[in-house]
Design an enzyme around this catalytic site. Structure first.
Site, PDB file in Angstrom:
ATOM      1  N   ARG A  90       1.585  -6.679   3.951  1.00 45.24           N
ATOM      2  CA  ARG A  90       1.310  -6.599   2.354  1.00 45.24           C
ATOM      3  C   ARG A  90       2.543  -7.639   1.949  1.00 45.24           C
ATOM      4  NH1 ARG A  90      -0.611  -1.837   2.336  1.00 45.24           N
ATOM      5  NH2 ARG A  90       0.097  -1.916   4.539  1.00 45.24           N
ATOM      6  N   THR A  91       3.741  -7.310   2.209  1.00 41.09           N
ATOM      7  CA  THR A  91       4.756  -7.959   1.692  1.00 41.09           C
ATOM      8  C   THR A  91       4.720  -9.357   2.102  1.00 41.09           C
ATOM      9  OG1 THR A  91       5.920  -5.998   1.316  1.00 41.09           O
ATOM     10  CG2 THR A  91       7.276  -7.984   1.330  1.00 41.09           C
ATOM     11  N   LYS A 119      17.819 -16.592  24.059  1.00 38.16           N
ATOM     12  CA  LYS A 119      18.807 -17.461  25.123  1.00 38.16           C
ATOM     13  C   LYS A 119      20.168 -17.277  24.848  1.00 38.16           C
ATOM     14  CE  LYS A 119      15.478 -21.486  25.060  1.00 38.16           C
ATOM     15  NZ  LYS A 119      15.524 -22.810  24.807  1.00 38.16           N
ATOM     16  N   ARG A 140      12.874 -10.467   5.953  1.00 37.62           N
ATOM     17  CA  ARG A 140      12.861  -8.957   6.098  1.00 37.62           C
ATOM     18  C   ARG A 140      13.583  -8.622   7.364  1.00 37.62           C
ATOM     19  NH1 ARG A 140       7.891  -4.660   5.349  1.00 37.62           N
ATOM     20  NH2 ARG A 140       8.461  -5.042   3.392  1.00 37.62           N
ATOM     21  N   HIS A 173      14.970  -3.063  -1.104  1.00 35.47           N
ATOM     22  CA  HIS A 173      13.858  -3.839  -1.036  1.00 35.47           C
ATOM     23  C   HIS A 173      13.667  -4.249  -2.669  1.00 35.47           C
ATOM     24  CE1 HIS A 173       9.840  -5.050  -0.193  1.00 35.47           C
ATOM     25  NE2 HIS A 173       9.514  -4.372   0.322  1.00 35.47           N
TER      26      HIS A 173
HETATM   27  C1  NCD Z   1       7.474  -0.471   2.203  1.00 34.82           C
HETATM   28  C2  NCD Z   1       8.736  -0.755   2.955  1.00 34.82           C
HETATM   29  O1  NCD Z   1       8.266  -1.792   3.745  1.00 34.82           O
HETATM   30  O2  NCD Z   1       9.931  -0.447   2.787  1.00 34.82           O
HETATM   31  N1  NCD Z   1       6.239  -1.199   2.020  1.00 34.82           N
HETATM   32  C3  NCD Z   1       6.062  -2.517   1.264  1.00 34.82           C
HETATM   33  O3  NCD Z   1       7.044  -3.360   1.403  1.00 34.82           O
HETATM   34  N2  NCD Z   1       5.434  -2.259   0.386  1.00 34.82           N
HETATM   35  C4  NCD Z   1       7.147   0.996   2.340  1.00 34.82           C
HETATM   36  C5  NCD Z   1       6.820   1.564   3.419  1.00 34.82           C
HETATM   37  O4  NCD Z   1       6.974   0.948   4.596  1.00 34.82           O
HETATM   38  O5  NCD Z   1       6.775   2.820   3.548  1.00 34.82           O
END
Ligand code: NCD
Length: 363
Positions: A90-91, A119, A140, A173
């Site tokens: 989703r992100t 490598k 991420r 986040h």
């Molecule tokens: C969250 C995350 O990845 O921290 N999800 C997200 O980015 N919407 C929450 C989760 O993974 O529980």
């Protein structure tokens, strides 16, 4: 507004040793807007208001074909890399869509195990190499602080690019926190704004980075109170409580989630982050139902309150709640696309142009 400092005038060790508040002035560009987006502490109220307003303008402009074309032309000469070495859909898609709205061309790295990192190349070298092809990096990683390292590294090359932290380990986040703020602001628009509201956080607060980032961002709104409802071993970190205390925020820590529901303006549910367990089942030693929102709980939630969740959900919100008007989690996700577009447009200084278009065409 912060007085700008330059990341190419400080060594990595000196920068790394600063507190996040001290790091914040290094992340802005000459006009005072964010360049890198790394943690919640870098945003002040003025920036939050500007981002929420811009997100709303982008959302409204996007309703018209001409508006969509206008937006998609703004950054069509730029390319973005989505570097996601931790599970995400989703992100990832939210950023993907936000970039598309602004016309970016997009490439992705999802699995560093098929890159030259295997490598023996350092992660830093890999990212620096990848960055040569792009104008922005959205990343991420499971590694706390890695996005900061990349931001510092790239700011010390002849092609500094904005870096956006899309989730770093158990730590932060920040763009999820921005979309949560935007959702709260929109939800309380007709109830006097986000000021004076009581937010209840429930679930795995020890390792849920969204709650950590959001609770810090909420310090920018006056007279907010927060309750952290979790089993003792998953309770919010003292580092966060300490920062709330310093800011004079009222908070409460409890293991009785159900008792908080009638007093909440917003209930923010989270899943158990058991991917961080050191042995299987470690975090499961409690009754999950006590920290879940059931269909019956709807009757005890005030009529004007909202239920939020960063998603993905397991069973901590009963699907019976999904069509209740107070269930905000689906709209919350869509808000992410708008606020991320607003953030990126601001990073690339297209905010004034968007506002001008809005005033000329939609006001
Ligand atoms: C969250 C995350 O990845 O921290 N999800 C997200 O980015 N919407 C929450 C989760 O993974 O529980």
């Amino acid at each position: 507004m912060l007085t700008r400092k330059r990341l190419d005038e400080i060594s990595w060790d000196d920068f790394n040793n600063l507190s996040l508040e001290e790091k914040a002035p290094y992340l802005v560009q000459a006009n005072g807007q964010a360049f890198h987006t790394l943690f919640s502490q870098q945003f002040d109220r003025e920036q939050l208001d500007q981002l929420c307003d811009l997100a709303t303008r982008i959302r409204r402009i996007s309703k018209q074909r001409d508006g969509v074309k206008f937006l998609a032309d703004l950054l069509c000469h730029k390319r973005a890399m989505l570097y996601f070495s931790q599970p995400s859909s989703r992100t990832f898609l939210s950023f993907y869509a936000a970039c598309q709205i602004l016309g970016f061309r997009i490439a992705e790295v999802r699995d560093p195990s098929i890159s030259s990192e295997m490598k023996g190349e350092s992660r830093e070298d890999s990212i620096r190499t990848f960055s040569s092809y792009f104008d922005m990096i959205i990343m991420r990683t499971p590694l706390q602080g890695f996005a900061e390292k990349v931001a510092w590294l790239l700011s010390n090359t002849d092609r500094p690019l904005p870096v956006i932290n899309a989730g770093s380990g158990k730590d932060q986040h920040p763009t999820q926190a921005l979309l949560d703020i935007y959702t709260l602001v929109r939800s309380f628009e007709k109830r006097g704004g986000l000021e004076n509201k009581h937010i209840v956080f429930c679930g795995d607060l020890a390792r849920g980075r969204t709650v950590r980032s959001l609770s810090l961002l909420l310090r920018n709104y006056s007279n907010i109170s927060m309750t952290f409802a979790a089993p003792d071993h998953l309770q919010i970190g003292d580092d966060i409580l300490q920062q709330l205390k310093v800011a004079g925020i009222q908070y409460n820590v409890t293991s009785d989630f159900k008792a908080t529901i009638p007093e909440a303006d917003a209930v923010y549910m989270t899943r158990i982050q058991d991917e961080w367990d050191s042995k299987p089942g470690e975090s499961a030693a409690f009754n999950l139902e006590d920290f879940s929102f059931s269909g019956d709980d709807l009757a005890r939630l005030p009529p004007y309150s909202i239920i939020m969740h960063p998603l993905p959900r397991r069973t901590e919100i009963d699907v019976a709640c999904d069509n209740d008007p107070r269930a905000m989690y689906w709209r919350q996700m869509r808000n992410g696309m708008w606020i991320r577009s607003a953030l990126i447009a601001t990073n690339f200084r297209r905010d004034t142009e968007i506002t001008h278009y809005y005033m000329m065409n939609l006001k």
